[in-house]
Design a protein around this motif. Structure first.
Motif, PDB file in Angstrom:
ATOM      1  N   ARG A   1       7.650   1.298  15.533  1.00 55.94           N
ATOM      2  CA  ARG A   1       7.474  -0.139  15.292  1.00 55.94           C
ATOM      3  C   ARG A   1       7.240  -0.410  13.809  1.00 55.94           C
ATOM      4  N   LEU A   2       6.452   0.451  13.169  1.00 59.48           N
ATOM      5  CA  LEU A   2       6.144   0.277  11.756  1.00 59.48           C
ATOM      6  C   LEU A   2       7.395   0.436  10.893  1.00 59.48           C
ATOM      7  N   ILE A   3       8.261   1.387  11.237  1.00 58.42           N
ATOM      8  CA  ILE A   3       9.510   1.567  10.497  1.00 58.42           C
ATOM      9  C   ILE A   3      10.323   0.273  10.521  1.00 58.42           C
ATOM     10  N   SER A   4      10.448  -0.314  11.700  1.00 57.62           N
ATOM     11  CA  SER A   4      11.216  -1.550  11.857  1.00 57.62           C
ATOM     12  C   SER A   4      10.604  -2.691  11.042  1.00 57.62           C
ATOM     13  N   GLU A   5       9.280  -2.818  11.092  1.00 55.73           N
ATOM     14  CA  GLU A   5       8.598  -3.895  10.366  1.00 55.73           C
ATOM     15  C   GLU A   5       8.749  -3.736   8.859  1.00 55.73           C
ATOM     16  N   ILE A   6       8.581  -2.505   8.371  1.00 56.58           N
ATOM     17  CA  ILE A   6       8.685  -2.273   6.931  1.00 56.58           C
ATOM     18  C   ILE A   6      10.109  -2.500   6.442  1.00 56.58           C
TER      19      ILE A   6
ATOM     20  N   THR B   1       6.522  -7.781  -0.090  1.00 55.01           N
ATOM     21  CA  THR B   1       5.723  -6.601  -0.405  1.00 55.01           C
ATOM     22  C   THR B   1       5.338  -5.886   0.889  1.00 55.01           C
ATOM     23  N   VAL B   2       5.139  -4.585   0.787  1.00 57.76           N
ATOM     24  CA  VAL B   2       4.721  -3.792   1.942  1.00 57.76           C
ATOM     25  C   VAL B   2       3.426  -3.072   1.591  1.00 57.76           C
ATOM     26  N   ASN B   3       2.765  -2.547   2.614  1.00 57.44           N
ATOM     27  CA  ASN B   3       1.535  -1.794   2.395  1.00 57.44           C
ATOM     28  C   ASN B   3       1.897  -0.327   2.167  1.00 57.44           C
ATOM     29  N   GLU B   4       1.719   0.121   0.934  1.00 58.37           N
ATOM     30  CA  GLU B   4       2.101   1.493   0.589  1.00 58.37           C
ATOM     31  C   GLU B   4       1.335   2.532   1.405  1.00 58.37           C
ATOM     32  N   LEU B   5       0.129   2.225   1.805  1.00 56.38           N
ATOM     33  CA  LEU B   5      -0.649   3.162   2.618  1.00 56.38           C
ATOM     34  C   LEU B   5       0.038   3.436   3.951  1.00 56.38           C
ATOM     35  N   GLU B   6       0.678   2.414   4.521  1.00 57.69           N
ATOM     36  CA  GLU B   6       1.389   2.601   5.786  1.00 57.69           C
ATOM     37  C   GLU B   6       2.548   3.579   5.615  1.00 57.69           C
ATOM     38  N   LEU B   7       3.228   3.506   4.480  1.00 53.65           N
ATOM     39  CA  LEU B   7       4.340   4.419   4.228  1.00 53.65           C
ATOM     40  C   LEU B   7       3.849   5.849   4.010  1.00 53.65           C
ATOM     41  N   ILE B   8       2.787   5.999   3.241  1.00 54.62           N
ATOM     42  CA  ILE B   8       2.269   7.337   2.933  1.00 54.62           C
ATOM     43  C   ILE B   8       1.877   8.085   4.202  1.00 54.62           C
ATOM     44  N   PHE B   9       1.224   7.373   5.130  1.00 53.51           N
ATOM     45  CA  PHE B   9       0.711   8.024   6.337  1.00 53.51           C
ATOM     46  C   PHE B   9       1.658   7.909   7.533  1.00 53.51           C
TER      47      PHE B   9
ATOM     48  N   ILE C   1      11.161   0.726  -2.536  1.00 60.28           N
ATOM     49  CA  ILE C   1      10.046   0.081  -3.240  1.00 60.28           C
ATOM     50  C   ILE C   1      10.528  -0.301  -4.631  1.00 60.28           C
ATOM     51  N   PRO C   2      10.375  -1.553  -5.046  1.00 60.64           N
ATOM     52  CA  PRO C   2      10.977  -2.020  -6.310  1.00 60.64           C
ATOM     53  C   PRO C   2      10.481  -1.310  -7.567  1.00 60.64           C
ATOM     54  N   LYS C   3       9.183  -1.100  -7.692  1.00 57.42           N
ATOM     55  CA  LYS C   3       8.640  -0.524  -8.925  1.00 57.42           C
ATOM     56  C   LYS C   3       8.744   0.994  -8.901  1.00 57.42           C
ATOM     57  N   GLU C   4       9.426   1.532  -9.906  1.00 57.05           N
ATOM     58  CA  GLU C   4       9.711   2.970  -9.915  1.00 57.05           C
ATOM     59  C   GLU C   4       8.447   3.825  -9.936  1.00 57.05           C
ATOM     60  N   GLU C   5       7.473   3.437 -10.755  1.00 54.94           N
ATOM     61  CA  GLU C   5       6.254   4.244 -10.864  1.00 54.94           C
ATOM     62  C   GLU C   5       5.530   4.331  -9.523  1.00 54.94           C
ATOM     63  N   ILE C   6       5.430   3.192  -8.831  1.00 51.30           N
ATOM     64  CA  ILE C   6       4.779   3.171  -7.514  1.00 51.30           C
ATOM     65  C   ILE C   6       5.635   3.922  -6.505  1.00 51.30           C
TER      66      ILE C   6
ATOM     67  N   SER D   1      12.368  -4.473   7.694  1.00 52.24           N
ATOM     68  CA  SER D   1      12.624  -5.916   7.686  1.00 52.24           C
ATOM     69  C   SER D   1      11.968  -6.583   6.484  1.00 52.24           C
ATOM     70  N   ALA D   2      10.742  -6.189   6.176  1.00 53.73           N
ATOM     71  CA  ALA D   2      10.021  -6.761   5.038  1.00 53.73           C
ATOM     72  C   ALA D   2      10.726  -6.438   3.724  1.00 53.73           C
ATOM     73  N   LEU D   3      11.190  -5.200   3.579  1.00 50.96           N
ATOM     74  CA  LEU D   3      11.887  -4.805   2.354  1.00 50.96           C
ATOM     75  C   LEU D   3      13.200  -5.566   2.201  1.00 50.96           C
ATOM     76  N   GLU D   4      13.913  -5.762   3.288  1.00 50.69           N
ATOM     77  CA  GLU D   4      15.182  -6.499   3.247  1.00 50.69           C
ATOM     78  C   GLU D   4      14.966  -7.949   2.847  1.00 50.69           C
ATOM     79  N   ARG D   5      13.798  -8.496   3.199  1.00 53.01           N
ATOM     80  CA  ARG D   5      13.479  -9.879   2.835  1.00 53.01           C
ATOM     81  C   ARG D   5      12.867  -9.971   1.435  1.00 53.01           C
ATOM     82  N   GLY D   6      12.688  -8.831   0.789  1.00 58.06           N
ATOM     83  CA  GLY D   6      12.101  -8.830  -0.551  1.00 58.06           C
ATOM     84  C   GLY D   6      10.600  -9.024  -0.553  1.00 58.06           C
TER      85      GLY D   6
END
Length: 286
Positions: free
Chosen positions: A134-139, A148-156, A180-185, A141-146
């Motif tokens: 479910r989280l994969i689908s939500e993230i 922001t996402v919660n980076e902690l959700e991706l890490i874990f 993720i738009p910002k390269e450093e992050i 969709s959020a990225l496609e809409r431009g």
């Protein structure tokens, strides 16, 4: 391949929640006042151990969030955390909210021990019980809409419950992180994800993903130092007479940055024998 010790969960927890502390409460699913600052994790006290708390945050209402990571939460751990919290309370006289994050074992919820005249409880959050699909689908969709996402959700995410096997879930996570738009992050999130994944996927897969990330970092560094211009010239001019010295200089720089032989050959047009000679001379000069 980056070396990862047996405390990799703890390492990722500390760095991830330090970097993205403003998103911690959303990730943890806690309805608490916003985090306003970090707090000390070591409180000197006579006749105590040198154990340190993982992370402490001061919240907007003056209370404290104490965050711990534990692979298998036991009664002994609860006693240890209670000791930490009593020291915190003695120092600050503030309400303490203790949360224990565990990768896959245990049941989420409040854990309590009672000594008769003292009751202590923590909230246990089990990542392996969360719905990764479910989280994969939500993230996505959020990225496609431009958004922001919660980076902690991706890490874990690779630790969460999924219909995908661990290696496929890790690859899907990495593909999301590339957006993720910002390269450093983006690079930091991928790095922490791979450290965390050390225990859950085969070494060959992890090596491949680390190599890709390292290559991107090296190419970025080469761009910043103006080396990419030299690489482009090498590709365009090949073995054109009179350009040998310039291509040799570019090859030396790339080899010193850890680029593999095939990449340097492709980038400069030099042959394998020449590249290996350069590599040998660099190793001898160290």
């Amino acid at each position: 391949m980056k070396k990862v010790n047996h405390q990799n969960y703890d390492v990722v927890l500390k760095e991830a929640f330090s970097l993205f502390h403003h998103k911690s409460l959303d990730f943890l699913g806690l309805s608490l006042p916003p985090i306003v600052s970090f707090m000390e994790t070591e409180i000197a006290e006579v006749d105590t151990t040198d154990d340190m708390m993982d992370l402490n945050f001061r919240l907007e209402d003056g209370s404290i969030l104490h965050l711990e990571e534990e692979t298998n939460l036991s009664r002994k751990d609860l006693i240890r955390f209670a000791h930490y919290d009593l020291r915190l309370y003695n120092r600050y006289q503030a309400v303490i909210h203790t949360v224990v994050l565990t990768p896959s074992t245990g049941s989420p919820g409040t854990k309590v021990f009672n000594t008769g005249n003292l009751q202590y409880n923590v909230i246990q959050l089990v990542l392996g019980k969360r719905d990764g699909d479910r989280l994969i689908s939500e993230i996505q969709s959020a990225l496609e809409r431009g958004e922001t996402v919660n980076e902690l959700e991706l890490i874990f995410l690779p630790l969460m419950k999924s219909t995908f096997p661990p290696d496929a879930l890790l690859r899907k996570t990495i593909e999301l992180e590339k957006q993720i738009p910002k390269e450093e992050i983006r690079n930091k999130v991928r790095e922490l994800t791979l450290i965390l994944a050390n225990r859950i996927v085969d070494k060959e897969i992890l090596d491949e993903l680390w190599e890709e990330l390292q290559m991107l970092k090296i190419i970025k560094y080469a761009e910043e130092k103006g080396m990419i211009k030299g690489i482009e010239k090498g590709r365009e001019e090949g073995k054109e007479e009179g350009k040998e010295e310039e291509r040799m200089a570019v090859a030396k720089n790339l080899l010193s940055l850890g680029m593999d032989e095939d990449f340097v050959i492709q980038a400069t047009g030099l042959d394998k024998k020449c590249i290996r000679t350069l590599k040998k001379s660099l190793n001898n000069s160290i």
